[in-house]
Design a protein around this motif. Structure first.
Motif, mmCIF file in Angstrom:
data_model
loop_
_atom_site.group_PDB
_atom_site.id
_atom_site.type_symbol
_atom_site.label_atom_id
_atom_site.label_comp_id
_atom_site.label_asym_id
_atom_site.label_seq_id
_atom_site.Cartn_x
_atom_site.Cartn_y
_atom_site.Cartn_z
ATOM 1 N N HIS A 139 3.360 26.843 -35.217
ATOM 2 C CA HIS A 139 3.862 28.106 -34.687
ATOM 3 C C HIS A 139 5.239 27.945 -34.034
ATOM 4 O O HIS A 139 5.945 28.942 -33.853
ATOM 5 C CB HIS A 139 2.883 28.682 -33.661
ATOM 6 N N VAL A 140 5.604 26.726 -33.669
ATOM 7 C CA VAL A 140 6.899 26.472 -33.040
ATOM 8 C C VAL A 140 7.918 26.189 -34.138
ATOM 9 O O VAL A 140 7.705 25.314 -34.970
ATOM 10 C CB VAL A 140 6.825 25.270 -32.068
ATOM 11 N N PRO A 141 9.033 26.903 -34.171
ATOM 12 C CA PRO A 141 9.977 26.727 -35.278
ATOM 13 C C PRO A 141 10.727 25.405 -35.211
ATOM 14 O O PRO A 141 11.053 24.909 -34.126
ATOM 15 C CB PRO A 141 10.943 27.904 -35.101
ATOM 16 N N ALA A 142 10.981 24.846 -36.385
ATOM 17 C CA ALA A 142 11.932 23.750 -36.472
ATOM 18 C C ALA A 142 13.333 24.306 -36.218
ATOM 19 O O ALA A 142 13.583 25.511 -36.356
ATOM 20 C CB ALA A 142 11.855 23.086 -37.844
ATOM 21 N N VAL A 143 14.251 23.420 -35.847
ATOM 22 C CA VAL A 143 15.589 23.893 -35.512
ATOM 23 C C VAL A 143 16.612 22.815 -35.827
ATOM 24 O O VAL A 143 16.304 21.609 -35.824
ATOM 25 C CB VAL A 143 15.660 24.297 -34.019
ATOM 26 N N HIS A 144 17.821 23.267 -36.095
ATOM 27 C CA HIS A 144 18.950 22.371 -36.365
ATOM 28 C C HIS A 144 20.141 22.853 -35.548
ATOM 29 O O HIS A 144 20.351 24.054 -35.365
ATOM 30 C CB HIS A 144 19.288 22.396 -37.860
#
Length: 302
Positions: A133-138
């Motif tokens: 549920h927690v988004p990946a991020v860059h």
């Protein structure tokens, strides 16, 4: 062989400031992520040991064995909240090889055949989360210099496996708030650029829900361009951490994990096939483990 007198470097102080800023931002993010791990004391993953970053010095390989710079690779694996996250900072320099020279010339950089010297510094971050549920991020920001040109680049984008409209809206709102002081047109322009850049042509889809992106930023005003680059970096933690807090306690099962692993496959495809930073890092001899730290710990293809 005739020796030539090195040309003066009017950008030395500016390069020093930029490299110091990227290192400061790296330190702030690493500390913030370790606080997230330490405070996750309820919900999925809270029974695991709090994650800590493993820090490794990296070196760029030069053909003649001379000093070519390096940096710090900071990676956390198997944490309560972060399944794998890398926060790298580097400052590398030397002479571009033939392929990289052609690439620079194609981007409009003059004089590369006369003097292919370069200097590049930046921070690069990719976070793959334990909870689907927690988004990946860059996020990354960087400065590139040759004796003939300089520019800034970077951005941030959100890559959720399970999309929540409010998360997307809040992430973009924070980015916009940090870009608006630099001109009302900056956020829409950088958002559109991100939508174009973070697109996977062979899948005919975006890799996530977008963000902001810029490259070759040189308006002729170094201070203004550096200030914009700094604000892209400053926006990251207030844009991302509230989403982590919102979702990290949510329960998940096999179906959610399956969706996450498949989405990670898309992310891996993009970074290996299209990402400019990956191509540049490998082409210029930077530490391969640092360049490829963006890849997820596990992924799946159907």
């Amino acid at each position: 062989m005739t020796e030539t007198t090195p040309r003066p470097d009017p950008r030395h102080d500016e390069r020093t400031r930029a490299a110091a800023w990227f290192r400061t931002l790296r330190d702030e993010i690493v500390a913030a992520f370790e606080r997230v791990e330490a405070t996750h004391d309820a919900g999925p993953g809270s029974d695991l040991p709090a994650g800590r970053f493993e820090v490794t010095e990296t070196r760029r390989a030069s053909e003649d064995g001379s000093d070519a710079g390096g940096g710090l690779m900071s990676v956390m694996r198997g944490g309560r909240v972060f399944e794998k996250v890398g926060v790298n900072v580097s400052t590398v320099y030397g002479r571009l090889g033939a392929a990289a020279q052609r690439s620079m010339a194609a981007r409009g950089v003059p004089g590369m055949e006369e003097d292919p010297s370069f200097w590049a510094s930046g921070i690069s971050l990719v976070a793959h989360m334990r909870n689907p549920h927690v988004p990946a991020v860059h996020m990354n920001t960087r400065m590139f210099w040759t004796p003939h040109a300089w520019w800034f680049g970077g951005g941030a984008d959100l890559n959720p496996a399970l999309e929540y409209d409010e998360d997307t809206a809040d992430f973009h709102a924070v980015l916009k708030a940090h870009l608006d002081p630099h001109g009302a047109g900056e956020y829409p322009r950088l958002k559109a650029w991100a939508d174009e850049y973070f697109f996977i042509p062979h899948r005919n889809r975006a890799r996530g829900v977008g963000g902001i992106f810029m490259d070759d930023r040189n308006t002729g005003d170094w201070e203004a361009d550096f200030a914009l680059t700094q604000d892209i970096g400053r926006a990251f933690l207030p844009a991302f951490l509230p989403l982590v807090d919102r979702r990290r306690g949510m329960d998940w099962g096999e179906a959610e994990k399956e969706a996450q692993l498949i989405h990670r496959g898309l992310y891996a495809e993009y970074n290996l096939v299209y990402d400019r930073g990956t191509k540049f890092g490998l082409a210029t001899g930077h530490d391969a483990n640092a360049v490829l730290m963006s890849l997820p710990p596990m992924a799946k293809w159907v």
